[in-house]
Design a protein around this motif. Structure first.
Motif, PDB file in Angstrom:
ATOM      1  N   UNK A   1       0.971  -1.047   0.050  1.00  0.00           N
ATOM      2  CA  UNK A   1       0.189  -0.307  -0.069  1.00  0.00           C
ATOM      3  C   UNK A   1       0.571   1.555  -0.171  1.00  0.00           C
TER       4      UNK A   1
ATOM      5  N   UNK B   1       3.859  -3.425   8.723  1.00  0.00           N
ATOM      6  CA  UNK B   1       5.030  -3.059   8.299  1.00  0.00           C
ATOM      7  C   UNK B   1       4.812  -1.780   9.417  1.00  0.00           C
TER       8      UNK B   1
ATOM      9  N   UNK C   1     -12.341  -3.503   8.643  1.00  0.00           N
ATOM     10  CA  UNK C   1     -11.585  -3.794   9.882  1.00  0.00           C
ATOM     11  C   UNK C   1     -11.305  -2.312  10.104  1.00  0.00           C
TER      12      UNK C   1
ATOM     13  N   UNK D   1      -8.355   0.335  12.588  1.00  0.00           N
ATOM     14  CA  UNK D   1      -6.975  -0.010  12.663  1.00  0.00           C
ATOM     15  C   UNK D   1      -6.874   1.381  13.142  1.00  0.00           C
TER      16      UNK D   1
ATOM     17  N   UNK E   1      -3.213   4.591  14.132  1.00  0.00           N
ATOM     18  CA  UNK E   1      -2.308   4.297  12.897  1.00  0.00           C
ATOM     19  C   UNK E   1      -1.301   5.983  13.987  1.00  0.00           C
TER      20      UNK E   1
ATOM     21  N   UNK F   1       4.980   7.472  12.220  1.00  0.00           N
ATOM     22  CA  UNK F   1       6.188   6.393  11.711  1.00  0.00           C
ATOM     23  C   UNK F   1       5.818   4.935  12.360  1.00  0.00           C
ATOM     24  N   UNK F   2       4.689   4.765  12.624  1.00  0.00           N
ATOM     25  CA  UNK F   2       4.778   3.190  12.216  1.00  0.00           C
ATOM     26  C   UNK F   2       3.462   2.570  11.352  1.00  0.00           C
ATOM     27  N   UNK F   3       2.644   1.892  11.922  1.00  0.00           N
ATOM     28  CA  UNK F   3       2.506   1.374  10.620  1.00  0.00           C
ATOM     29  C   UNK F   3       1.102   1.227  11.126  1.00  0.00           C
ATOM     30  N   UNK F   4       0.020   1.545  10.200  1.00  0.00           N
ATOM     31  CA  UNK F   4      -1.900   1.247  11.203  1.00  0.00           C
ATOM     32  C   UNK F   4      -1.404  -0.678  11.910  1.00  0.00           C
TER      33      UNK F   4
ATOM     34  N   UNK G   1      -3.888  -3.629  13.751  1.00  0.00           N
ATOM     35  CA  UNK G   1      -5.512  -3.393  13.199  1.00  0.00           C
ATOM     36  C   UNK G   1      -6.399  -4.034  15.428  1.00  0.00           C
TER      37      UNK G   1
ATOM     38  N   UNK H   1      -4.100   7.676  14.913  1.00  0.00           N
ATOM     39  CA  UNK H   1      -4.865   8.158  13.751  1.00  0.00           C
ATOM     40  C   UNK H   1      -6.004   7.172  13.518  1.00  0.00           C
TER      41      UNK H   1
ATOM     42  N   UNK I   1      -8.441   3.981  11.395  1.00  0.00           N
ATOM     43  CA  UNK I   1      -8.926   4.371  10.430  1.00  0.00           C
ATOM     44  C   UNK I   1     -10.022   3.495  10.077  1.00  0.00           C
TER      45      UNK I   1
ATOM     46  N   UNK J   1      -8.014  -6.905  -1.387  1.00  0.00           N
ATOM     47  CA  UNK J   1      -7.317  -5.137  -1.130  1.00  0.00           C
ATOM     48  C   UNK J   1      -7.642  -4.877  -0.196  1.00  0.00           C
ATOM     49  N   UNK J   2      -7.648  -3.441   0.808  1.00  0.00           N
ATOM     50  CA  UNK J   2      -8.119  -3.036   1.431  1.00  0.00           C
ATOM     51  C   UNK J   2      -8.429  -1.926   1.104  1.00  0.00           C
TER      52      UNK J   2
ATOM     53  N   UNK K   1      -9.392   2.179   2.225  1.00  0.00           N
ATOM     54  CA  UNK K   1      -9.435   2.506   3.762  1.00  0.00           C
ATOM     55  C   UNK K   1      -9.877   3.641   3.235  1.00  0.00           C
ATOM     56  N   UNK K   2     -10.145   4.845   4.671  1.00  0.00           N
ATOM     57  CA  UNK K   2     -10.820   5.835   4.399  1.00  0.00           C
ATOM     58  C   UNK K   2      -9.703   6.831   4.668  1.00  0.00           C
ATOM     59  N   UNK K   3      -9.883   7.557   4.737  1.00  0.00           N
ATOM     60  CA  UNK K   3      -8.746   8.905   5.170  1.00  0.00           C
ATOM     61  C   UNK K   3      -8.176   8.709   6.771  1.00  0.00           C
TER      62      UNK K   3
END
Lengths: 117, 113
Positions: free
Chosen positions: A35, A109, B33, B35, B37, B40-43, B45, B86, B88, B100-101, B103-105
């Protein structure tokens, strides 16, 4: 490993250069996703692998973007002739279908922050 | 093209207050789902909902999937500074053969001590 890892964490390059971003998924996860997340936006789908093959590459913006997963584990996202508009955080996720096919739970990640000058 | 709209976009509240954020779409999803976030990190779950009308609770967080599987809400009770981040929502249409997912903003939440 315990989670999805991505390298490098940050990449600064010049317009026109070639870059490679690496993703190491959770051990045993057959599905891998890339992504792209621009500032102030949610992640946008690029490509999905099931095993070694790209099952869905409909999100790749143009032919400068390419991804491989030759052994069904680690994946590399490759961007040719980078442009300033490619600057974003590139996220990788993996999932294990098993009984989770409908739930489609993906684990992300930390991302690679790409800056094209 | 499936779109997910999240509201509000930004939310700043005092510690201890309750809040609800929304995720709406004109499309039906097979699962949705949430998430969280952090910079500096990934989302990460939080929860997956699959059945229309489903309600799931995760400590002070309550997630609901709409009856028609087009919308969802996240309610936080007695917000704490550690809830800052954040949020999501992401929809999946596994039945269509693509995993694929979408996502909203996101909703950017700040909880002030």
């Amino acid at each position: 490993g315990a989670g999805v890892s991505q390298t490098p964490s940050n990449k600064v390059t010049e317009k026109g250069k070639y870059v490679e971003l690496r993703c190491d998924p959770i051990s045993g996860h057959t599905a891998l996703y890339w992504y792209r997340q621009s500032l102030g936006q949610g992640p946008e789908f690029l490509i999905y692998f099931q095993g070694t093959g790209a099952a869905d590459d409909s999100g790749l913006p143009n032919d400068r973007f390419f991804a491989v997963r030759p052994e069904g584990s680690v994946s590399t996202l490759k961007i040719q002739r980078t442009e300033r508009g490619d600057s974003a955080v590139y996220l990788c996720a993996s999932s294990s279908f098993g009984t989770g096919r409908v739930r489609n739970e993906q684990f992300f990640g930390p991302g690679t922050r790409l800056t094209v000058l | 093209t499936q779109l997910l709209e999240q509201s509000p976009q930004f939310l700043s509240i005092q510690e201890g207050e309750n809040l609800t954020v929304y995720c709406n779409s004109s499309s039906v999803f097979s699962s949705l789902q949430w998430y969280r976030q952090e910079p500096g990190e990934g989302p990460v779950l939080l929860v997956t909902v699959v059945t229309g009308g489903e309600v799931k609770k995760l400590k002070r967080l309550t997630f609901q999937f709409g009856d028609a599987r087009k919308d969802s809400s996240l309610h936080i009770t007695a917000a704490q500074p550690g809830d800052t981040g954040l949020y999501l929502c992401a929809g999946a249409n596994s039945g269509a053969g693509s995993y694929q997912l979408t996502f909203g903003k996101g909703t950017k939440l700040s909880v002030i001590p």
